[in-house]
Scaffold this motif. Structure first.
Motif, PDB file in Angstrom:
ATOM      1  N   UNK A 174       0.822  -1.223   0.000  1.00 46.33           N
ATOM      2  CA  UNK A 174       0.000   0.000   0.000  1.00 46.33           C
ATOM      3  C   UNK A 174       0.844   1.256   0.000  1.00 46.33           C
ATOM      4  N   UNK A 175       0.522   2.187   0.883  1.00 51.10           N
ATOM      5  CA  UNK A 175       1.259   3.438   1.001  1.00 51.10           C
ATOM      6  C   UNK A 175       1.485   3.705   2.490  1.00 51.10           C
ATOM      7  N   UNK A 176       2.248   4.740   2.843  1.00 48.59           N
ATOM      8  CA  UNK A 176       2.595   4.933   4.260  1.00 48.59           C
ATOM      9  C   UNK A 176       1.379   5.000   5.195  1.00 48.59           C
ATOM     10  N   UNK A 203      -1.635   3.731   4.739  1.00 52.83           N
ATOM     11  CA  UNK A 203      -2.241   2.395   4.803  1.00 52.83           C
ATOM     12  C   UNK A 203      -1.414   1.490   5.721  1.00 52.83           C
ATOM     13  N   UNK A 204      -0.091   1.618   5.624  1.00 52.08           N
ATOM     14  CA  UNK A 204       0.786   0.766   6.449  1.00 52.08           C
ATOM     15  C   UNK A 204       0.675   1.108   7.938  1.00 52.08           C
TER      16      UNK A 204
END
Lengths: 159, 264
Positions: free
Chosen positions: B99-101, B103-104
């Protein structure tokens, strides 16, 4: 309905919300903090990014009830009289055109600077572009956003 | 999103008892898949039991070579754990690419594994590492856990509490992300342990994640990128969609496997 309480931009707030209320809707509709935007509403675009307990999250993809007891910062909570250094950097570097994505860009930017500073890693141009994976801008082509974040990062570190 | 009743569990056993009284309840982990699915009206659970704050399901412990990751540990915390990176860097690298930061910061390993999306990254890692998935009731080997597309061995009301595995001698994950969604069109995790090589493929199988046994045999003979490049990969039972047909994915399986072996 569920009773929730949290701290938003330093202020304690409390409300009864429907259990399916999204955090972004609570922030915008109940608290009237409309700087946090809803772009895609599918967790792709990042216009809704806020910080929950110091971490950037997509507030369209979190229930308000899940933020119970949390410390939330929105774009309205960044400036302290003067613009936050990252906001100033976006202004000075023409890091926006229409401005719709800007609150999310700035919240993601301050989050990445904090993480890179904490881990001692260098926030290179390549790293900034990689970190912006979850923030979409349809105006600028990103170049000035990347410049603004690099400038804002150095302003934050030297502030 | 449909109306629902929200419950917040402070630990795994509370979560299990909360869900047992619901009509059609679901566990809510980080919500990075479930909430978008509910917004799209593809799911409408009567109740959500939020386990993201379940204290006994969060954290990473490492004992010698053995790694145990609590189900509610976020991708960001897996990616950024220095002790884990020292014994099993491949899983940190994998987590840091999901995902992206933002989402993480919310998404969790337990949520990803329970969902078993055919293009998810973690299932390939757990299958290749021969991981054990621990629930509130039992231990399940990864070989038995991933049953099919979005299907797992979990029973109704059963909840993953942790996953554990022995760090491999060598291991790496290589993924070819869809240029738009960044989901794996094909992702291959290759691992070499004392028990032999294991190669698991995500993104490609029409039944979800699977092991590529011909490549495992080739790597047992000689652990090198050329070993897997020489294996012929059938397009049978591989996915075809607008992003790539089965033959294209079959070739990508070879390319990603060779990259994983080279990087391990």
């Amino acid at each position: 309905m569920t009773e929730i309480s949290m701290v938003v931009n330093g202020k304690s707030v409390k409300a009864d919300v429907a259990d399916n209320t999204l955090l972004v809707d609570y922030i915008r509709e109940s608290l009237r903090l409309t700087g946090t935007h809803v772009g895609c509403d599918t967790s792709q675009c990042g216009a809704c990014v806020v910080h929950v307990d110091g971490k950037a999250v997509k507030s369209c993809t979190m229930l308000a009830a899940s933020a119970q007891g949390s410390d939330v910062t929105t774009i309205e909570g960044l400036a302290n009289g003067d613009l936050h250094p990252m906001q100033a950097a976006f202004k000075e570097n023409h890091g926006l055109q229409c401005g719709f994505c800007t609150p999310g860009m700035i919240m993601s930017a301050t989050d990445m600077v904090a993480r890179y500073n904490a881990s001692g890693k260098e926030l290179t141009e390549e790293a900034i572009r990689d970190e912006l994976e979850g923030n979409i801008c349809r105006c600028t082509g990103y170049h000035n956003i990347v410049k603004a974040i690099a400038d804002g990062a150095s302003k934050m570190t030297n502030a | 999103m449909s109306e629902l009743k929200y419950h917040k569990a402070s630990n795994a056993s509370e979560a299990a008892s909360m869900i047992s009284g619901t009509e059609d309840g679901k566990f809510l982990a980080g919500g990075q898949t479930l909430l978008p699915t509910m917004k799209a009206k593809l799911a409408a659970p009567s109740d959500l039991v939020d386990v993201s704050g379940a204290s006994d399901m969060i954290g990473i412990s490492i004992s010698g070579n053995t790694v145990s990751i609590g189900a509610m540990t976020t991708h960001a915390d897996v990616a950024g754990n220095p002790e884990l990176n020292a014994v099993c860097p491949s899983i940190c690298a994998l987590a840091g690419n999901i995902g992206d930061p933002a989402v993480r910061h919310r998404g969790t390993i337990g949520g990803s594994v329970a969902n078993n999306d055919p293009a998810a990254d973690y299932p390939a890692a757990l299958l290749a590492l021969g991981a054990t998935i621990t629930t509130n009731n039992r231990d399940i080997s990864a070989d038995d856990f991933f049953v099919g597309m979005f299907e797992t061995a979990l029973e109704d009301g059963e909840i993953i509490t942790k996953v554990s595995f022995d760090a491999p001698e060598k291991g790496a994950y290589a993924k070819f992300p869809n240029p738009a969604s960044r989901y794996a069109m094909v992702g291959v995790f290759a691992a070499k342990s004392s028990g032999g090589a294991r190669v698991a493929v995500t993104g490609a199988g029409s039944d979800g994640v699977f092991r590529q046994s011909d490549m495992e045999a080739a790597l047992d003979g000689s652990w090198s990128p050329d070993s897997v490049s020489d294996v012929s990969v059938s397009a049978d039972n591989l996915l075809s969609d607008i992003h790539g047909d089965a033959a294209y994915r079959a070739n990508l399986v070879k390319v990603m496997a060779a990259r994983a072996v080279a990087n391990a």
